[in-house]
Design an enzyme around this catalytic site. Structure first.
Site, PDB file in Angstrom:
ATOM      1  N   ARG A  55       0.869  -1.179   0.000  1.00  0.00           N
ATOM      2  CA  ARG A  55       0.000   0.000   0.000  1.00  0.00           C
ATOM      3  C   ARG A  55       0.901   1.221   0.000  1.00  0.00           C
ATOM      4  O   ARG A  55       1.954   1.230   0.655  1.00  0.00           O
ATOM      5  CB  ARG A  55      -0.909   0.022   1.234  1.00  0.00           C
ATOM      6  CG  ARG A  55      -2.084  -0.943   1.153  1.00  0.00           C
ATOM      7  CD  ARG A  55      -3.151  -0.474   0.146  1.00  0.00           C
ATOM      8  NE  ARG A  55      -4.283  -1.395   0.078  1.00  0.00           N
ATOM      9  CZ  ARG A  55      -4.398  -2.407  -0.777  1.00  0.00           C
ATOM     10  NH1 ARG A  55      -3.451  -2.650  -1.658  1.00  0.00           N
ATOM     11  NH2 ARG A  55      -5.475  -3.174  -0.758  1.00  0.00           N
ATOM     12  N   GLU A 113      -2.898   7.907  -3.987  1.00  0.00           N
ATOM     13  CA  GLU A 113      -3.418   7.391  -5.271  1.00  0.00           C
ATOM     14  C   GLU A 113      -4.934   7.505  -5.399  1.00  0.00           C
ATOM     15  O   GLU A 113      -5.459   7.510  -6.517  1.00  0.00           O
ATOM     16  CB  GLU A 113      -2.987   5.940  -5.483  1.00  0.00           C
ATOM     17  CG  GLU A 113      -3.646   4.941  -4.532  1.00  0.00           C
ATOM     18  CD  GLU A 113      -3.239   3.495  -4.803  1.00  0.00           C
ATOM     19  OE1 GLU A 113      -2.034   3.204  -4.851  1.00  0.00           O
ATOM     20  OE2 GLU A 113      -4.158   2.660  -4.973  1.00  0.00           O
ATOM     21  N   HIS A 152      -1.170   0.595  -9.672  1.00  0.00           N
ATOM     22  CA  HIS A 152      -1.898  -0.404  -8.883  1.00  0.00           C
ATOM     23  C   HIS A 152      -2.481  -1.504  -9.783  1.00  0.00           C
ATOM     24  O   HIS A 152      -3.691  -1.708  -9.842  1.00  0.00           O
ATOM     25  CB  HIS A 152      -3.002   0.261  -8.052  1.00  0.00           C
ATOM     26  CG  HIS A 152      -3.305  -0.504  -6.793  1.00  0.00           C
ATOM     27  ND1 HIS A 152      -3.536   0.104  -5.592  1.00  0.00           N
ATOM     28  CD2 HIS A 152      -3.402  -1.849  -6.546  1.00  0.00           C
ATOM     29  CE1 HIS A 152      -3.774  -0.813  -4.671  1.00  0.00           C
ATOM     30  NE2 HIS A 152      -3.692  -2.006  -5.238  1.00  0.00           N
TER      31      HIS A 152
HETATM   32  P1  NAD Z   1      -1.553 -11.242   4.062  1.00  0.00           P
HETATM   33  O1  NAD Z   1      -2.595 -10.835   5.056  1.00  0.00           O
HETATM   34  O2  NAD Z   1      -1.420 -12.684   3.693  1.00  0.00           O
HETATM   35  O3  NAD Z   1      -0.085 -10.735   4.537  1.00  0.00           O
HETATM   36  C1  NAD Z   1       0.119  -9.478   5.124  1.00  0.00           C
HETATM   37  C2  NAD Z   1       1.197  -9.661   6.183  1.00  0.00           C
HETATM   38  O4  NAD Z   1       1.534  -8.381   6.740  1.00  0.00           O
HETATM   39  C3  NAD Z   1       0.735 -10.554   7.363  1.00  0.00           C
HETATM   40  O5  NAD Z   1       1.574 -11.694   7.458  1.00  0.00           O
HETATM   41  C4  NAD Z   1       0.862  -9.632   8.574  1.00  0.00           C
HETATM   42  O6  NAD Z   1       1.262 -10.297   9.762  1.00  0.00           O
HETATM   43  C5  NAD Z   1       1.928  -8.653   8.064  1.00  0.00           C
HETATM   44  N1  NAD Z   1       2.025  -7.457   8.880  1.00  0.00           N
HETATM   45  C6  NAD Z   1       1.020  -6.751   9.465  1.00  0.00           C
HETATM   46  N2  NAD Z   1       1.535  -5.755  10.205  1.00  0.00           N
HETATM   47  C7  NAD Z   1       2.883  -5.847  10.106  1.00  0.00           C
HETATM   48  C8  NAD Z   1       3.954  -5.115  10.664  1.00  0.00           C
HETATM   49  N3  NAD Z   1       3.744  -4.111  11.518  1.00  0.00           N
HETATM   50  N4  NAD Z   1       5.220  -5.475  10.341  1.00  0.00           N
HETATM   51  C9  NAD Z   1       5.446  -6.519   9.508  1.00  0.00           C
HETATM   52  N5  NAD Z   1       4.466  -7.271   8.946  1.00  0.00           N
HETATM   53  C10 NAD Z   1       3.204  -6.929   9.263  1.00  0.00           C
HETATM   54  O7  NAD Z   1      -1.838 -10.351   2.775  1.00  0.00           O
HETATM   55  P2  NAD Z   1      -1.344 -10.590   1.281  1.00  0.00           P
HETATM   56  O8  NAD Z   1      -2.435 -11.223   0.496  1.00  0.00           O
HETATM   57  O9  NAD Z   1       0.015 -11.221   1.288  1.00  0.00           O
HETATM   58  O10 NAD Z   1      -1.244  -9.069   0.789  1.00  0.00           O
HETATM   59  C11 NAD Z   1      -0.241  -8.219   1.314  1.00  0.00           C
HETATM   60  C12 NAD Z   1      -0.593  -6.786   0.971  1.00  0.00           C
HETATM   61  O11 NAD Z   1      -0.437  -6.599  -0.436  1.00  0.00           O
HETATM   62  C13 NAD Z   1      -2.075  -6.456   1.242  1.00  0.00           C
HETATM   63  O12 NAD Z   1      -2.252  -6.002   2.567  1.00  0.00           O
HETATM   64  C14 NAD Z   1      -2.370  -5.369   0.262  1.00  0.00           C
HETATM   65  O13 NAD Z   1      -2.128  -4.137   0.909  1.00  0.00           O
HETATM   66  C15 NAD Z   1      -1.320  -5.571  -0.841  1.00  0.00           C
HETATM   67  N6  NAD Z   1      -1.915  -5.969  -2.139  1.00  0.00           N
HETATM   68  C16 NAD Z   1      -1.580  -5.254  -3.243  1.00  0.00           C
HETATM   69  C17 NAD Z   1      -2.092  -5.609  -4.479  1.00  0.00           C
HETATM   70  C18 NAD Z   1      -1.730  -4.857  -5.730  1.00  0.00           C
HETATM   71  O14 NAD Z   1      -2.422  -4.995  -6.738  1.00  0.00           O
HETATM   72  N7  NAD Z   1      -0.638  -4.108  -5.728  1.00  0.00           N
HETATM   73  C19 NAD Z   1      -2.997  -6.692  -4.568  1.00  0.00           C
HETATM   74  C20 NAD Z   1      -3.295  -7.418  -3.411  1.00  0.00           C
HETATM   75  C21 NAD Z   1      -2.746  -7.056  -2.196  1.00  0.00           C
END
Ligand code: NAD
Length: 332
Positions: free
Chosen positions: A234, A263, A295
């Site tokens: 994000r 964004e 994105h």
């Molecule tokens: P997920 O929930 O499987 O993984 C997110 C991880 O972040 C978790 O393991 C959580 O413990 C960790 N986290 C939370 N707070 C933290 C901190 N303070 N320090 C370190 N780690 C921390 O989610 P995911 O499916 O792997 O997605 C990850 C992120 O990617 C989503 O949250 C979303 O923001 C982003 N995303 C972006 C796109 C894109 O098109 N660019 C698409 C999907 C997701």
């Protein structure tokens, strides 16, 4: 059931329409984002489907509740744009797409890293101008480099698997370490160790109070000089001002991002003719070692089909009055 779909685009409309029609529900599409002046579009619907830049804050949720909305179906994984306690208080159930291909975003992170490591934007601009000189285009190989992954959830772990194939040393940091990450060949370490050792850092953590502006000037000062930073999580995980300054000073080697902290209202639309442009983003994009996509990490045929299927499942569960498979914990 009628579902109001906000921020709908050409790329997701047919798939969603079909997936909902297949289970007997009708989608009503609005190209605009969910906002105080568009919320009336949801009147007469029982559910609303939103994307990453539709803000569902307490005021908006109160509007939706008054309009009779009982289900907010997110067609994304992140939930940072929804006030979950407010949804719970108002009795609005929130579902998300938790299960779509993590490889869509993981491969996009790889794309940004490789493109910057090998100076692809500069090389492509040169060949387009029939300039085949190679001076100034020396890159580096990912093989045998150390890559640090912050957030070792689904996408971070998928990325670790890809990087092992490249022969990288893969370090990971997460507040909730994931055994699956280490099973994929990654090594869970402290954040300080990751910063000290990584040549490349890729952000895959959720956006929350702890991760907002996690990457700021102090963070970058503790990383290796010339670091290649990738952000597909994000935008607000990164302090864009600090990253732009660090690129300018040369402290940061390169920045590849699919997201930007401001964004909302900009991404997913054509703003090429706007008279006034976001000055911070303009400054970032003027840096030769910055590479930005709008994105689109999720934008693959497979992920779109899975997103449509997941939204349909949420509506199906909701209409049948059964437990919601994709319910966001802590929501209504
Ligand atoms: P997920 O929930 O499987 O993984 C997110 C991880 O972040 C978790 O393991 C959580 O413990 C960790 N986290 C939370 N707070 C933290 C901190 N303070 N320090 C370190 N780690 C921390 O989610 P995911 O499916 O792997 O997605 C990850 C992120 O990617 C989503 O949250 C979303 O923001 C982003 N995303 C972006 C796109 C894109 O098109 N660019 C698409 C999907 C997701």
């Amino acid at each position: 059931m009628q579902v109001a779909v906000f921020s709908s685009c050409e790329y997701d409309r047919p798939g969603l329409q079909q997936a909902l029609a297949d289970i007997g529900h009708q989608a009503r599409f609005c190209v605009d984002a969910l906002a105080p002046d568009t919320v009336s579009f949801a009147e007469g619907c029982q559910a609303v489907c939103i994307f990453v830049n539709d803000r569902a804050d307490v005021e908006m949720l109160e509007h939706l509740s008054a309009a009779g909305i009982r289900l907010l179906a997110l067609r994304c994984a992140g939930t940072d744009h929804v006030d979950l306690p407010a949804a719970r208080r108002l009795g609005i159930a929130v579902t998300r797409v938790g299960d779509y291909s993590p490889h869509s975003v993981a491969e996009h992170a790889l794309l940004l890293a490789l493109a910057l490591a090998r100076q692809l934007p500069q090389a492509a601009a040169r060949t387009r101008a029939f300039n085949f000189a190679l001076d100034g285009l020396v890159g580096f190989e990912l093989h045998a480099r150390t890559v640090g992954i912050i957030g070792t959830g689904r996408i971070g772990t998928a990325f670790a698997g890809i990087l092992r194939g490249f022969g990288c040393r893969v370090l990971g940091y997460d507040i909730a370490p994931n055994a699956g990450f280490d099973a994929c060949g990654g090594h869970s370490v402290s954040l300080a160790e990751l910063q000290a050792r990584a040549d490349v850092i890729s952000l895959h953590c959720a956006l929350n109070a702890q991760t907002r502006h996690l990457v700021d000037a102090a963070f970058l000062a503790n990383c290796r000089p010339g670091l290649l930073l990738v952000n597909t999580s994000r935008g607000a995980v990164v302090d864009t001002r600090a990253v732009t300054d660090a690129l300018q000073s040369g402290r940061l080697g390169a920045y590849g991002a699919d997201v930007y902290e401001r964004e909302a209202g900009l991404f997913f639309g054509d703003h090429s003719r706007d008279a006034v442009r976001d000055p911070l983003l303009s400054e970032l994009l003027a840096q030769p070692r910055a590479l930005l996509t709008g994105h689109q990490g999720f934008l693959t045929d497979r992920a779109l089909a899975q997103i449509a299927a997941s939204v349909a499942e949420s509506l199906e569960d909701f209409a049948a009055g059964r437990a919601l498979r994709h319910r966001v914990p802590d929501s209504g």
